[in-house]
Design a protein around this motif. Sequence first.
Motif, PDB file in Angstrom:
ATOM      1  N   UNK B 100       0.850  -1.192   0.000  1.00  0.00           N
ATOM      2  CA  UNK B 100       0.000   0.000   0.000  1.00  0.00           C
ATOM      3  C   UNK B 100       0.884   1.238   0.000  1.00  0.00           C
ATOM      4  N   UNK B 104      -2.142   6.533  -0.035  1.00  0.00           N
ATOM      5  CA  UNK B 104      -3.450   5.866   0.015  1.00  0.00           C
ATOM      6  C   UNK B 104      -3.821   5.539   1.455  1.00  0.00           C
ATOM      7  N   UNK B 105      -2.848   5.022   2.210  1.00  0.00           N
ATOM      8  CA  UNK B 105      -3.112   4.672   3.602  1.00  0.00           C
ATOM      9  C   UNK B 105      -3.485   5.909   4.410  1.00  0.00           C
ATOM     10  N   UNK B 107      -4.692   8.769   3.342  1.00  0.00           N
ATOM     11  CA  UNK B 107      -6.008   9.260   2.926  1.00  0.00           C
ATOM     12  C   UNK B 107      -7.121   8.455   3.596  1.00  0.00           C
ATOM     13  N   UNK B 108      -6.972   7.134   3.601  1.00  0.00           N
ATOM     14  CA  UNK B 108      -7.988   6.279   4.206  1.00  0.00           C
ATOM     15  C   UNK B 108      -8.086   6.539   5.694  1.00  0.00           C
ATOM     16  N   UNK B 111      -9.774   9.901   6.355  1.00  0.00           N
ATOM     17  CA  UNK B 111     -11.178   9.854   5.948  1.00  0.00           C
ATOM     18  C   UNK B 111     -11.988   9.151   7.025  1.00  0.00           C
TER      19      UNK B 111
END
Lengths: 241, 241
Positions: B100, B104-105, B107-108, B111
Amino acid sequence: MKSATPEKSLSAQIADAIRTAIVDGRLLVGDRLPSEAELSDQHGVSRATVREALKRLAAQSLIRTERGAFGGAFVNHLSYDAARAQQVTTSTLLLGMNAISFQVACEARYALERSCTALAAERRTDALLDRMRTEIDTQSTPDLSDEAFCASDVGFHRALVDCAGNEVLSYHLAGSVEAMQPLMNMITFTARSRAEIIDLHRAIVAGLEIRDVASVDRALATLEAYTITLGQSVLKARATR
Amino acid sequence: MKSATPEKSLSAQIADAIRTAIVDGRLLVGDRLPSEAELSDQHGVSRATVREALKRLAAQSLIRTERGAFGGAFVNHLSYDAARAQQVTTSTLLLGMNAISFQVACEARYALERSCTALAAERRTDALLDRMRTEIDTQSTPDLSDEAFCASDVGFHRALVDCAGNEVLSYHLAGSVEAMQPLMNMITFTARSRAEIIDLHRAIVAGLEIRDVASVDRALATLEAYTITLGQSVLKARATR
DNA sequence: GGCATTTAATTGTCTGACAATTATTTTGGC
DNA sequence: GCCAAAATAATTGTCAGACAATTAAATGCC
């Protein structure tokens, strides 16, 4: 920190040792563990004990075993699907055992789901919007069973979280939302309430299409409020019966 | 649907049977399973096979075993802590195995974390605000190790999600965020960046105190952007080295 | 009644064996 | 040489029986 291991069984200790090796990267995906006989020798225990340790790891999908020559235990590649399935099993059981109120579950579910709206509005693809529309069509089918309606509902929300275009976020959200489905299913949907829900689903798709975060958020908030209302009326109906 | 079980081992079949009984409620929390000897008889297998099945279930925290007279295997009460620990193990492994990207991590993670801000601002308690302030104090300690700083960071964010006053939401969020910590730890924090982060933590507490959702959201968004910047500079530094 | 001892039930572990499975190797036929 | 069939070896799956360790309950003693 604590060196005093409080008398864990040997099989648990061996399982922990191997698990740590995997998590720390000393054992990589696809690696073959020593055979049960070798592990017995290395750890100075019987084969039965080693086998119990390996079964523990297999239950967590950390390893798989293959029989035959050059078979053995191999470090598993953990797929998103397998990981989500496990998360759902654990979470479902947890929620089932802890007398969660419908309202609390519903609140958590929609709070989680809203975390993807901003990214989803930004990145939604036509393919995913079509998937959502297909689910809406399914949900509109007359004489659809409650189970089928709920399954399609899950599919709709899975597509929604996938719109965020972040696989890690999708994994966590899909797992969390799916695990709460059994609690959501306390509701039996009337034709009237299905129509209401479908309208809100349409509003969500429309909002995503024009990339309007606020309208998607509003639709989800309305859906949450409506779902809680439905849940309360079900509870009330039960209480007065 | 499919009746043809593709040759699962006996211990796996027995584990499945018992697991199904638990999930379906035929076995309730606290219930004692038959002894290993009785299970052997019932299923027509050896005690070793039954034991492997029980170890599988124990690995999922579905049962626990107690030794001695009137001991045996008991259906576990799955606590939030145990469930979260399992979720973290699974998710950490999943993320570690699937390459990953940091972005991306990150952002997740943020969020997900933002999904609790509205409820947190509404329901935060003085006790939880104090817990957050204590963590900020810890983070301000000079000569604090990176591990200790990160641990305190996790503690701060755990307190933040707890502010939402929804145990189900706390469970899911805390697990998700904690699982991503190893990826977050790719960053080595300089004194300069720690100060920046601590300032943002202070802003979050201040926002919660006056129940200002927007300011908490802003602080989290800034924290996310700053963390991504830090991550990128680390990657860049590695690339040019 | 209260305390120490015994008892019985149960899990934890070991040993040794055999069955089932499967990749590799060998053999036999052509 | 080449292909198919058979033997081989490595490995997991299962079984049976044994003993050790643990612990609640029953017993006996005072």
